[in-house]
Design a protein around this motif. Structure first.
Motif, PDB file in Angstrom:
ATOM      1  N   LEU A  39       0.960  -1.267  -0.059  1.00  9.54           N
ATOM      2  CA  LEU A  39       0.047   0.066   0.045  1.00  9.54           C
ATOM      3  C   LEU A  39       0.825   1.310  -0.138  1.00  9.54           C
ATOM      4  CD1 LEU A  39      -2.772  -1.321   2.562  1.00  9.54           C
ATOM      5  CD2 LEU A  39      -2.775  -1.330   0.123  1.00  9.54           C
ATOM      6  N   VAL A  40       1.957   1.219   0.717  1.00 10.44           N
ATOM      7  CA  VAL A  40       2.881   2.457   0.738  1.00 10.44           C
ATOM      8  C   VAL A  40       3.642   2.517  -0.511  1.00 10.44           C
ATOM      9  CG1 VAL A  40       4.974   3.182   1.808  1.00 10.44           C
ATOM     10  CG2 VAL A  40       3.274   2.208   3.170  1.00 10.44           C
ATOM     11  N   HIS A  41       3.995   1.554  -1.198  1.00 12.75           N
ATOM     12  CA  HIS A  41       4.604   1.451  -2.382  1.00 12.75           C
ATOM     13  C   HIS A  41       3.730   2.010  -3.595  1.00 12.75           C
ATOM     14  CE1 HIS A  41       8.471  -0.073  -2.033  1.00 12.75           C
ATOM     15  NE2 HIS A  41       8.042  -1.033  -1.176  1.00 12.75           N
ATOM     16  N   ARG A  42       2.418   1.400  -3.453  1.00 12.65           N
ATOM     17  CA  ARG A  42       1.280   2.171  -4.424  1.00 12.65           C
ATOM     18  C   ARG A  42       1.226   3.595  -4.332  1.00 12.65           C
ATOM     19  NH1 ARG A  42      -4.156  -0.624  -3.947  1.00 12.65           N
ATOM     20  NH2 ARG A  42      -4.923   1.619  -3.906  1.00 12.65           N
ATOM     21  N   LYS A  43       1.233   3.987  -3.068  1.00  8.00           N
ATOM     22  CA  LYS A  43       0.893   5.703  -2.838  1.00  8.00           C
ATOM     23  C   LYS A  43       2.240   6.236  -3.165  1.00  8.00           C
ATOM     24  CE  LYS A  43       1.864   7.570   1.390  1.00  8.00           C
ATOM     25  NZ  LYS A  43       1.794   7.963   2.612  1.00  8.00           N
ATOM     26  N   PHE A  44       3.712   5.860  -3.023  1.00 11.24           N
ATOM     27  CA  PHE A  44       4.592   6.442  -3.550  1.00 11.24           C
ATOM     28  C   PHE A  44       4.579   6.255  -5.138  1.00 11.24           C
ATOM     29  CE2 PHE A  44       6.905   5.592   0.640  1.00 11.24           C
ATOM     30  CZ  PHE A  44       6.608   6.587   1.093  1.00 11.24           C
ATOM     31  N   ASN A  45       4.304   5.311  -5.817  1.00  9.20           N
ATOM     32  CA  ASN A  45       4.192   5.088  -7.197  1.00  9.20           C
ATOM     33  C   ASN A  45       3.356   6.209  -7.713  1.00  9.20           C
ATOM     34  OD1 ASN A  45       6.285   3.355  -7.546  1.00  9.20           O
ATOM     35  ND2 ASN A  45       4.589   1.574  -7.247  1.00  9.20           N
ATOM     36  N   GLN A  46       1.936   6.595  -6.977  1.00  8.68           N
ATOM     37  CA  GLN A  46       1.188   7.643  -7.435  1.00  8.68           C
ATOM     38  C   GLN A  46       1.978   9.024  -7.376  1.00  8.68           C
ATOM     39  OE1 GLN A  46      -1.901   7.052  -9.040  1.00  8.68           O
ATOM     40  NE2 GLN A  46      -1.593   9.173  -9.531  1.00  8.68           N
ATOM     41  N   GLU A  47       2.334   9.218  -6.224  1.00  6.47           N
ATOM     42  CA  GLU A  47       3.205  10.418  -6.037  1.00  6.47           C
ATOM     43  C   GLU A  47       4.254  10.588  -7.213  1.00  6.47           C
ATOM     44  OE1 GLU A  47       4.662  11.022  -2.087  1.00  6.47           O
ATOM     45  OE2 GLU A  47       2.731  10.622  -1.354  1.00  6.47           O
ATOM     46  N   VAL A  48       5.137   9.632  -7.388  1.00  9.37           N
ATOM     47  CA  VAL A  48       5.996   9.895  -8.427  1.00  9.37           C
ATOM     48  C   VAL A  48       5.395   9.825 -10.065  1.00  9.37           C
ATOM     49  CG1 VAL A  48       7.546   8.401  -9.753  1.00  9.37           C
ATOM     50  CG2 VAL A  48       7.583   8.222  -7.341  1.00  9.37           C
ATOM     51  N   LYS A  49       4.225   9.559 -10.091  1.00  8.72           N
ATOM     52  CA  LYS A  49       3.474   9.820 -11.564  1.00  8.72           C
ATOM     53  C   LYS A  49       3.183  11.191 -11.607  1.00  8.72           C
ATOM     54  CE  LYS A  49       1.926   5.194 -12.480  1.00  8.72           C
ATOM     55  NZ  LYS A  49       0.671   4.446 -12.693  1.00  8.72           N
ATOM     56  N   LEU A  51       4.419  13.763  -9.702  1.00  7.08           N
ATOM     57  CA  LEU A  51       5.628  14.568 -10.048  1.00  7.08           C
ATOM     58  C   LEU A  51       6.167  14.510 -11.300  1.00  7.08           C
ATOM     59  CD1 LEU A  51       7.498  13.944  -6.660  1.00  7.08           C
ATOM     60  CD2 LEU A  51       6.219  16.052  -7.151  1.00  7.08           C
ATOM     61  N   GLU A  52       6.113  13.462 -11.855  1.00  4.01           N
ATOM     62  CA  GLU A  52       6.616  13.441 -13.409  1.00  4.01           C
ATOM     63  C   GLU A  52       5.849  14.163 -14.519  1.00  4.01           C
ATOM     64  OE1 GLU A  52       6.558   9.121 -13.954  1.00  4.01           O
ATOM     65  OE2 GLU A  52       8.838   8.982 -13.595  1.00  4.01           O
ATOM     66  N   ASN A  53       4.355  14.151 -14.097  1.00  3.03           N
ATOM     67  CA  ASN A  53       3.483  15.030 -14.631  1.00  3.03           C
ATOM     68  C   ASN A  53       3.505  16.790 -14.634  1.00  3.03           C
ATOM     69  OD1 ASN A  53       2.158  12.767 -15.957  1.00  3.03           O
ATOM     70  ND2 ASN A  53       0.409  12.834 -14.324  1.00  3.03           N
ATOM     71  N   THR A  54       3.984  17.123 -13.231  1.00  2.00           N
ATOM     72  CA  THR A  54       4.324  18.368 -13.058  1.00  2.00           C
ATOM     73  C   THR A  54       5.557  18.791 -13.667  1.00  2.00           C
ATOM     74  OG1 THR A  54       3.330  18.114 -10.755  1.00  2.00           O
ATOM     75  CG2 THR A  54       4.640  19.998 -11.026  1.00  2.00           C
ATOM     76  N   ILE A  55       6.701  17.891 -13.729  1.00  3.46           N
ATOM     77  CA  ILE A  55       7.762  18.189 -14.100  1.00  3.46           C
ATOM     78  C   ILE A  55       7.498  18.458 -15.849  1.00  3.46           C
ATOM     79  CG2 ILE A  55      10.004  17.061 -14.924  1.00  3.46           C
ATOM     80  CD1 ILE A  55      10.102  15.785 -12.125  1.00  3.46           C
TER      81      ILE A  55
END
Length: 104
Positions: A39-49, A51-55
């Motif tokens: 669940l933590v990994h899923r949340k972090f993966n969503q945050e990475v996505k 942030l990549e969209n923001t970049i």
């Protein structure tokens, strides 16, 4: 069903195996309760996505701004930009802003 027939059942044998009895709680712990759980990994993966969209968004904006800056090297374009964006004017000049009502 008696206990002896239940003991002979293959499903019962698998579930009562020592390795299975240890592995199932371990798996549940790793999936839900551990610091590095799924669940933590899923949340972090969503945050990475996100942030990549923001970049990507900001890289696009930077490219647009660089193109605008390059256009502003010309003094006529600079004057036009200042008039349109910042409503600047020359001396003895009046500016009228005309707004159209688009709501009907």
């Amino acid at each position: 069903m008696s206990f002896n027939t239940l003991k002979k059942n293959r499903f019962f044998k698998v579930l009562t195996n020592t390795f299975v009895l240890i592995f199932i709680p371990f798996l549940i712990w790793m999936l839900f309760f551990d610091e590095n759980s799924y669940l933590v990994h899923r949340k972090f993966n969503q945050e990475v996505k996100d942030l990549e969209n923001t970049i990507s968004f900001y890289q696009t904006k930077i490219a647009e701004d660089k193109a605008t800056i390059k256009k502003l090297d010309d003094s006529l374009q600079l004057e036009r930009f200042a008039r349109e964006q910042y409503l600047m004017k020359k001396e003895n000049e009046d500016i009228y802003i005309i707004e159209f009502d688009t709501i009907k």
